[in-house]
Design an enzyme around this catalytic site. Structure first.
Site, PDB file in Angstrom:
ATOM      1  N   ARG A 186      45.405  36.698  53.678  1.00  0.00           N
ATOM      2  CA  ARG A 186      44.765  37.505  52.640  1.00  0.00           C
ATOM      3  C   ARG A 186      43.292  37.759  52.911  1.00  0.00           C
ATOM      4  NH1 ARG A 186      46.095  34.700  47.039  1.00  0.00           N
ATOM      5  NH2 ARG A 186      45.484  36.751  46.194  1.00  0.00           N
ATOM      6  N   HIS A 217      38.081  36.356  45.359  1.00  0.00           N
ATOM      7  CA  HIS A 217      38.027  35.537  44.154  1.00  0.00           C
ATOM      8  C   HIS A 217      36.665  34.850  44.146  1.00  0.00           C
ATOM      9  CE1 HIS A 217      42.270  35.712  45.476  1.00  0.00           C
ATOM     10  NE2 HIS A 217      42.592  35.673  44.196  1.00  0.00           N
ATOM     11  N   HIS A 229      47.255  27.922  41.402  1.00  0.00           N
ATOM     12  CA  HIS A 229      48.458  28.189  40.610  1.00  0.00           C
ATOM     13  C   HIS A 229      49.067  26.877  40.117  1.00  0.00           C
ATOM     14  CE1 HIS A 229      48.157  31.942  42.934  1.00  0.00           C
ATOM     15  NE2 HIS A 229      48.767  32.498  41.904  1.00  0.00           N
ATOM     16  N   ASP A 298      40.587  35.072  36.733  1.00  0.00           N
ATOM     17  CA  ASP A 298      41.891  34.972  37.365  1.00  0.00           C
ATOM     18  C   ASP A 298      42.885  34.635  36.253  1.00  0.00           C
ATOM     19  OD1 ASP A 298      43.866  34.903  39.304  1.00  0.00           O
ATOM     20  OD2 ASP A 298      42.784  33.530  40.630  1.00  0.00           O
TER      21      ASP A 298
END
Length: 376
Positions: A186, A217, A229, A298
């Site tokens: 990413r 981020h 997460h 987020d």
């Protein structure tokens, strides 16, 4: 004596003139207007929902029309049930869904998705969408490859009716083994300057197609060893100040509309997760770097936040920290809640009423979001 009489006459005329005019209207205090406050709260919410098709009985219709939700986020996978095709099953279906959602309000509805390319895509090849490449692979191939890839992505989003993409990922690849950045390709590069250059291409090409970009981020997730997460991730010992360089350069360009703040904890900056930290958002991003645009958290359903804080406390901390958009995906490990929006709106209204939150802060955030929407 004549001068004195003239002075008295002039004073009398000014007084009579003023008496003949309506009294000045005091500036509106939106904090005393419950309907305006509710509209502004709704403008701050970006929410997720289940359904590839919805009708007037679906809670998202109520959320948009009664609670004035101004932004939604779409997913292909439903985490609480472990099933696919939550909102996306084909190009035709997606376009129909976005058209219907946009028709629910006379205002601009932000319809968002995470479509970075490569392994992080919500619009997948198996559902009929074009193939895309990762940030890392295109950056290694050169600027033209980066440009071709983002053009493919921006075109498919535009054709579907999506107007906000949570991309590009601006994390510097400090730790290639990071489970949610490096391992998923990413990051554009381990070199901050290369990240900046690729990001400029992404921002320009998405804007050409009417897609708002969002940099993420902040203040840097590329050095992390864990996954937010799942739970709290501390980057205090691994984070490098060079991770700020792309943001510093891009904000100085004046080319940043929206920044997503990560849930990482960096104790060199604050003991709170960055997404809930006034030191990170108002202090570092706004004051030090000079960012004037929209700040979004987020996903607040992620384990790093949901496992540590209740809904009301999460909302309170995020707003106090300076966030403008609160991401409530309804797509985390917790059970899906069709009444998440009413609960969130009413919690914020209570906190304004009892003084734990400022109505002015909410109006300021909502105004930033409205100004952003005018750029579409």
């Amino acid at each position: 004596m004549k001068l004195r009489n003239l002075s008295l006459c002039l004073s009398l005329m000014l007084c009579l003139s003023a008496c003949g005019q309506p009294s000045p209207t005091p500036a509106a205090d939106n904090g005393n207007d419950p309907e305006q406050l509710r509209r502004d709260i709704g403008e701050m919410l970006l929410v997720g929902f289940r359904g590839t098709r919805v009708d007037e009985n679906h809670h998202i219709v109520r959320d948009i029309q009664q609670y004035h939700v101004g932004s939604v986020i779409l997913f292909e996978y439903d985490a609480p049930s472990g099933s696919r095709h939550r909102n996306v099953s084909s190009p035709q279906q997606l376009k129909s869904l976005c058209t219907y959602l946009q028709s629910l309000t006379p205002e601009t509805l932000l319809i968002s998705v995470d479509q970075e390319g490569g392994m992080v895509t919500r619009l997948k090849v198996r559902d009929g969408f074009p193939a895309t490449k990762s940030h890392q692979s295109t950056a290694a191939e050169g600027d033209n490859a980066v440009r071709d890839n983002v053009r493919t992505i921006a075109r498919m989003l535009h054709d579907a009716g999506i107007n906000l993409n949570f991309a590009p990922c601006v994390d510097v690849n400090v730790n290639p083994a990071c489970p949610v950045i490096g391992k998923l390709e990413r990051s554009f590069s381990a070199t901050p300057g290369r990240v900046t250059q690729c990001t400029r291409i992404w921002v320009d090409e998405q804007r050409r197609m009417g897609i708002l970009p969002c940099l993420k981020h902040f203040p840097g997730h590329g050095s992390a060893k864990g996954d937010t997460h799942a739970g709290l991730v501390d980057v205090t010992d691994s984070w490098q100040e060079t991770e700020l360089q792309p943001y510093r350069d891009l904000v100085a360009d004046g080319g940043v509309d929206m920044v997503m703040v990560a849930h990482v904890i960096n104790r060199r900056l604050d003991t709170l997760p960055a997404s809930l930290s006034p030191k990170v958002i108002n202090g570092l991003l706004r004051d030090s770097l000079g960012f004037k645009g929209v700040v979004i958290t987020d996903d607040l359903a992620m384990g790093a936040i949901a496992k540590q804080y209740g809904l009301e406390e999460t909302l309170r901390l995020a707003i106090l920290a300076g966030s403008d958009l609160l991401c409530l995906s309804n797509n985390g490990a917790a059970a899906y809640d069709p009444d998440l929006v009413p609960k969130a709106v009413e919690a914020i209204e209570r906190m304004v009423a009892d003084g734990r939150l400022s109505a002015q802060d909410i109006h300021t955030a909502a105004d930033r979001v409205r100004r952003l929407k005018k750029k579409i």
